[in-house]
Design a protein around this motif. Structure first.
Motif, short mmCIF file in Angstrom:
data_model
loop_
_atom_site.label_atom_id
_atom_site.label_comp_id
_atom_site.label_asym_id
_atom_site.label_seq_id
_atom_site.Cartn_x
_atom_site.Cartn_y
_atom_site.Cartn_z
N LYS A 66 1.84 5.53 -10.04
CA LYS A 66 1.93 4.22 -9.38
C LYS A 66 2.90 3.32 -10.12
N SER B 299 -6.15 0.95 -2.05
CA SER B 299 -5.42 1.16 -3.30
C SER B 299 -5.99 2.37 -4.03
N ASP C 223 0.91 2.98 -3.27
CA ASP C 223 -0.26 3.78 -3.62
C ASP C 223 -0.22 5.15 -2.94
N GLU D 177 0.83 -1.21 0.00
CA GLU D 177 0.00 0.00 0.00
C GLU D 177 0.86 1.26 0.00
#
Length: 891
Positions: free
Chosen positions: A243, A212, A180, A177
Motif C-alpha cells: 500500500k 480498506s 488498497d 480505495e
C-alpha cells in the motif's frame, strides 16, 4: 471559468509511444519512435484541452524512496530498453526547444511530482488533466482532476478519461480505495508484491465490502474465500508495504512556480530544426514560415546572353584553382537553364532563351540549350574541382569523361548515412552544419520547375540558391568527414568513377525485339489459360484465382486441404503456406505455376514493352544510393530482377539482343561471396578447398558429412550448397530446416559440423557481431560502413536480425565493392583501347557487354583480366563467361 493545467507523466507516455509504434531511426541512427509518438499524444491533448499551463514530469535515475523499499523485499525493476533509454534525453531536448516546463527531482518519481502539482493546482482553483499510461494515477482523480490514459496505435491515439465518478463506474471503488485494491492484488510491472493468491476480482470484492486493507484485516477471520483470509494474515506486512508503494505522495518537497509552466509559442525555430533533424516531416506543417526559414540563399537570374557569357568567363577564371558548383535545370528532358556557383555568395541562374528538347540518349539538343551546355562544359573542363547534385544526369547530357575532380554530395551523404531513403539538399545542409533550409516543396509547393520559373521567379531563385549553396559549401565538410570515417578512398576511387560508368550504361541501354516480346506475352497468355481450366476442373468451379480470399475458401473449406492458417481477412495463401502443400496436391502446384506465369506476363512481358524507347532500346536507371550494403539496384524498369528460376522465365532473355554486327558477352563471378568469406575469415580449410580447385559444395559435403568426395550425391551436394550460402547470410537452424525440409535438430547439426570443418569462419562471424555490437557498424573490406541499430533493440527478433546484418553486410558489401571496381576497370579499358564494344548491364555478380564482332576476343580478355584481378584475395576470383546472339545464349 477555471483555468486549466495539463500534467504529463514523461517516462510513462514515452514508454507507451515506444511500444505502440514500430522502430524508427533517423539518418544519424537515432531511435525516434518514442519521441514521435510522445509528440503526437502531446499535440492531440493540447488541441483537446486548450490549457493555459503545461508541465512534463520525469523520473530521475538516482534512487528514490520507492527504490529503497523495493530493496527491502528484494524486488527488481526491469531495465529500460536501450533504444528507449536513448530517447529520454532527446524528448527533453525537444520539450526545452518548445519552451515546455520540465519537472524532475532526485529522490522522487514522476508520480509524486504529478500528485503534488495536481493537488496544489486543484486547491488553487485550476482544472487539472493528468496524462499518463500508469493507472496508479487514478487515485488522484476527483471532480477537478481528470486522469487521461492514452493508447498509441498506428491508426492514431485513443484516450480513456477518468474523473472520480468514472473510476467508481469502471472499477467499483473510489480513487482512494483503488490504492488498497492494488495493495492486495500487487503489480509485477511496478514490483508491488501484493498478497499471494489474491487477484484483481477478489481484491476488488474485499475493498468494496471493507473499504480498506486495514478494515479488511480487522475482519480477517471472516474473509471469503478462505485462501484470502489465510494469506492476508500470513502476508500482512507485505500488504502494508504494498500500500505504501502504491500510494502517490501529494505533498512532496518540490519547488514549483506555476508562472514558468505558462504555455507560450511551441513552434520555435529551435524546435523546427530538431524536428527536421529527427525527420518528423509529418509534423513540420505545424510551424509557420518564421520558424521554417532559418536561413536562405538567393540565386541571381540572368536572362541576357551577353551577361551569361561574361559570368561563365568569370567562373572559368575563378575556378581554375577552386571549386565550381552547378546544377542543370531540366523538366521532362527540356533544358530550362544552368545554375552555377563559383563562390558561396556568387550564384547565378543562366536561363536558356530557347528551351529545346534534350534527349539523353541520342545527343540531340536544340538551339540555345545546347550552346549553354557546351559553354558550361568548357567551364567544367577548366575547373579544379566540380560539385553537382544528380551528377550522373549531367554526365549523360554533356558526355563528361571521368576525372578525379568530380564530387556528388548525395553520394557523399549516402556513404555517411546509408540507411536513408533519399538525400535532398536540405538534409545535406543540415548534416553538414550549413543551416536549416526549406525544402523545395516548402519554397515552391507542388508547382513544376517550368511554371515556377515563369510565374514565381523570386521563390524559384531562392530554391536554386539554397540548392546551389549546399552543393558548393558542403564539399569541404564532406571531405573532412569522409577522411575521418576512413571512406575518402572509397568515395574517390570507387563511387565517383562509378557515376560515369553507370551514366554510360544508361545512355547505351539494351536492345529489345518488341515483336518477340509480344509473342512471348502471347505464349504466356496461352499457358495461363490452360492452367486456369485445369485449376477450375480440379476445384469443381470457377473462381478468381488472384483473390486470396476466394482461393482460401476453395482450398481449405471446399477441398479441405490441411495446414490452414486463418487470418483476419481469411485463409493465408502465401507462398510459404502453399509450397508445403504443392508436392501432395496438384491443384496447389498449378496455382503456384499460375502465379509465376501471371507475374512473368504482367511485370516482364507486358511491363517491359512499355519501357522501350524510340531507339528500340530499354534504358534502365541504376540507383547508387539505395541499398545499405552498397549493392546497386535498377529501376524503370528493374533489369536486375529478370527471372532465372524457371525455364519459361529465363526465356525472356531471348528478347534482349545486340545491335547488328555485335554479340553479347556475359561474365559472372563464381561464388564471389563465399570466396570473400574465405579471404576475410582466413579459414585455411576453405582457402585450401578453393586453391585445390575442388568443387566447393562437394568439398563441403565431404567434410561436413564425413563421406568421401566420390560418394557425395547430388542431393547431399545441394544440402551442402544451402549450408555454404546460408552461412554467408547468417542462416538459423530454423531457416536451414525450412530450406532443406529437415528437422531443426538436423539443421543445427549441419551448422555445427560446418563450423567444426571451417572453425575460423565461426570465429570470424562471431567477431563481426561483437564488433558491430560495440560500434553499431558493419564494415566491408574497403571501409564501407553500414549502421546496425537493430542490435540495440529490446525486441529479440530485431536483435537476431541485427546479428545477421552484422555477419552478412561485410561479406555482401565487400562483394558489391569488388564488382563495382570490376565495372569501372572494364568500362575504362574499353574506352582507353578505343573499342566500340560497351558495358550495358550489371546484375549483381554479372556483367553484360555488347561486343563488336571483331573485338570479341579482346573483350573477353579485358573481362577476364579486370574481373579476376579486381581484388587480390587469398583465393582466386573466377568468372564464368559466355557469348551469344541474345542474352539467353550468353548466359
Amino acid at each position: 471559468m477555471r483555468k486549466k493545467i495539463v500534467l504529463i507523466d514523461g517516462h510513462s507516455i514515452l514508454n507507451r509511444a515506444f511500444f505502440g509504434l514500430p522502430d524508427l531511426t533517423n539518418a544519424e541512427g537515432l531511435h525516434t519512435n518514442a519521441v514521435y509518438g510522445f509528440l503526437n499524444i502531446l499535440f492531440k491533448v493540447l488541441e483537446e484541452e486548450q490549457p493555459e499551463y503545461l508541465t512534463v514530469a520525469f523520473d530521475v535515475h538516482a534512487p528514490t524512496f520507492r527504490h529503497k523499499m523495493y530493496d527491502a523485499y528484494k524486488g527488481t525493476r526491469k531495465p529500460m530498453a536501450e533504444e528507449l533509454r536513448q530517447q529520454v534525453p532527446l524528448i527533453k531536448q525537444v520539450l526545452e526547444a518548445m519552451g515546455i516546463k520540465i519537472m524532475e527531482k532526485e529522490g522522487y518519481e514522476a508520480d509524486d511530482i504529478l500528485g503534488t502539482i495536481a493537488t496544489t493546482a486543484q486547491e488553487e482553483g485550476l482544472e487539472v488533466s493528468v496524462i499518463s499510461g500508469d493507472r496508479d494515477l487514478l487515485q488522484l482523480a476527483d471532480e477537478h482532476i481528470q486522469i487521461r490514459i492514452p493508447k498509441t496505435k498506428m491508426t492514431g491515439t485513443e484516450i480513456e478519461n477518468y474523473y472520480a465518478k468514472d473510476v467508481v463506474a469502471r472499477y467499483q471503488v473510489s480513487p482512494k480505495e483503488f490504492i488498497d485494491v492494488k495493495a492486495l492484488q500487487g503489480d509485477t510491472a511496478d514490483n508491488i508484491p501484493g498478497v499471494p493468491g489474491i487477484g484483481e476480482k477478489t481484491a476488488t470484492n474485499l475493498i468494496v465490502q471493507y473499504g480498506s486493507i486495514e478494515n479488511a484485516y480487522e475482519h480477517v477471520e471472516e474473509l471469503k474465500p478462505p485462501r484470502a483470509s489465510k494469506n492476508l494474515k500470513e502476508f500482512w506486512q507485505q500488504a502494508v508495504l504494498s500500500k505504501d508503494l502504491a500510494t502517490i505522495r501529494t505533498r512532496a518537497d518540490i519547488s514549483y512556480d506555476l508562472k514558468e509552466a505558462k504555455l507560450g509559442e511551441l513552434y520555435t525555430q529551435e524546435a523546427y530544426a530538431l524536428f527536421q533533424r529527427l525527420e518528423f516531416k509529418n509534423l513540420l506543417n505545424r510551424f509557420d514560415d518564421s520558424a521554417k526559414v532559418v536561413t536562405k540563399h538567393e540565386c541571381v537570374l540572368i536572362q541576357n546572353k551577353d551577361e551569361a557569357a561574361a559570368i561563365l568567363a568569370k567562373a572559368k577564371e575563378a575556378t581554375k584553382d577552386d571549386l565550381l558548383a552547378f546544377y542543370i535545370v531540366q523538366e521532362e528532358q527540356q533544358v530550362l537553364g544552368v545554375a552555377i556557383a563559383y563562390a558561396k555568395d556568387q550564384m547565378f541562374f543562366l536561363q536558356a532563351q530557347e528551351v529545346g528538347q534534350m534527349s539523353f540518349f541520342d545527343d540531340d539538343a536544340r538551339a540555345d540549350a545546347l550552346e549553354l551546355l557546351n559553354q558550361l562544359k568548357q567551364v567544367i573542363a577548366s575547373a579544379a574541382k566540380v560539385s553537382a547534385f544528380h551528377l550522373k544526369e549531367a554526365v549523360k547530357m554533356m558526355q563528361l569523361r571521368y576525372q578525379p575532380k568530380y564530387f556528388d554530395p548525395e553520394i557523399a551523404e549516402y556513404l555517411c548515412n546509408p540507411l536513408k531513403k533519399s538525400y535532398p539538399y536540405e538534409d545535406i545542409a543540415s548534416q553538414t552544419g550549413l543551416g536549416m533550409l526549406p525544402t523545395k516543396n516548402e519554397t515552391l509547393g507542388k508547382t513544376s520547375d517550368a511554371k515556377a520559373l515563369k510565374e514565381d521567379t523570386g521563390h524559384y531563385m531562392t530554391y536554386l540558391g539554397n540548392l546551389l549553396y549546399t552543393t558548393y559549401a558542403c564539399v569541404s565538410v564532406y571531405e573532412e568527414k569522409l577522411k575521418k570515417e576512413k571512406m575518402q578512398k572509397l568515395f574517390e576511387e570507387m563511387e565517383m568513377p562509378l557515376v560515369f560508368t553507370l551514366a554510360s550504361m544508361e545512355k547505351w541501354g539494351i536492345k529489345v525485339k518488341a515483336e518477340e516480346l509480344k509473342a512471348y506475352s502471347q505464349q504466356l497468355s496461352e499457358k495461363i489459360a490452360v492452367l486456369e481450366k485445369e485449376i477450375y476442373a480440379i476445384a469443381g468451379e470457377e473462381f478468381n484465382i488472384n483473390s486470396p480470399k476466394q482461393l482460401g475458401v476453395i482450398l481449405f473449406e471446399k477441398m479441405q486441404l490441411p495446414n490452414a492458417k486463418k487470418t483476419k481477412t481469411g485463409y493465408s495463401t502465401a507462398a510459404d503456406v502453399l509450397e508445403k502443400l504443392a508436392k501432395d496436391y496438384p491443384v496447389v502446384s498449378k496455382v503456384l505455376d499460375y502465379r509465376q506465369l501471371t507475374k512473368l506476363k504482367s511485370t516482364y512481358a507486358d511491363g517491359l514493352a512499355t519501357c522501350i524507347a524510340s531507339d528500340g532500346r530499354i534504358h534502365t536507371t541504376f540507383q547508387q544510393t539505395v541499398t545499405a550494403t552498397g549493392r546497386l539496384s535498377s529501376t524503370e524498369p528493374n533489369l536486375q530482377n529478370i527471372p532465372v528460376r524457371i525455364e519459361l522465365g529465363r526465356l525472356i532473355r531471348k528478347v534482349f539482343v545486340p545491335e547488328d554486327g555485335y554479340v553479347f558477352v556475359d561474365a559472372d563471378y563464381s561464388q564471389i561471396e563465399l570466396r570473400v568469406l574465405a579471404h576475410m575469415s582466413g579459414d585455411e580449410n576453405l582457402i585450401e578447398a578453393y586453391k585445390s580447385a575442388q568443387d566447393i559444395h562437394t568439398a563441403t559435403a565431404s567434410k561436413v558429412f564425413h563421406i568421401p568426395m566420390e560418394e557425395v550425391t547430388p542431393q547431399i551436394r545441394r544440402n551442402a550448397k544451402a549450408v555454404n550460402f546460408g552461412i554467408v547470410y547468417g542462416i538459423s537452424s530454423f531457416g536451414l530446416s525450412q530450406d532443406l525440409s529437415i528437422t531443426r535438430q538436423e539443421a543445427q547439426e549441419y551448422i555445427k559440423q560446418y563450423f567444426e570443418t571451417y572453425p575460423k569462419i565461426k570465429t570470424f562471424l562471431d567477431g563481426l557481431v561483437e564488433d558491430a555490437v560495440n560500434t553499431r557498424m558493419a564494415i566491408t573490406m574497403y571501409g564501407r560502413k553500414r549502421p546496425v541499430p537493430e542490435l540495440s533493440s529490446g525486441n529479440y527478433m530485431q536483435r537476431q536480425f541485427g546479428e545477421r546484418i552484422a555477419m552478412n553486410s561485410p561479406i555482401q558489401g565487400t562483394a558489391a565493392d569488388i564488382i563495382k571496381i570490376a565495372m569501372i576497370r572494364v568500362d575504362q579499358r574499353l574506352k582507353k583501347e578505343k573499342l566500340q564494344s560497351r558495358l550495358l548491364l550489371q546484375v549483381h555478380d554479372e556483367l553484360l557487354i555488347e561486343a563488336k564482332q571483331e573485338e570479341l576476343e579482346q573483350v573477353k580478355q579485358i573481362l577476364s583480366e579486370e574481373m579476376e584481378h579486381a581484388a587480390e584475395l587469398s583465393v582466386k576470383l573466377e568468372i564464368d563467361m559466355h557469348s551469344g546472339n541474345n542474352w539467353y545464349e550468353a548466359k
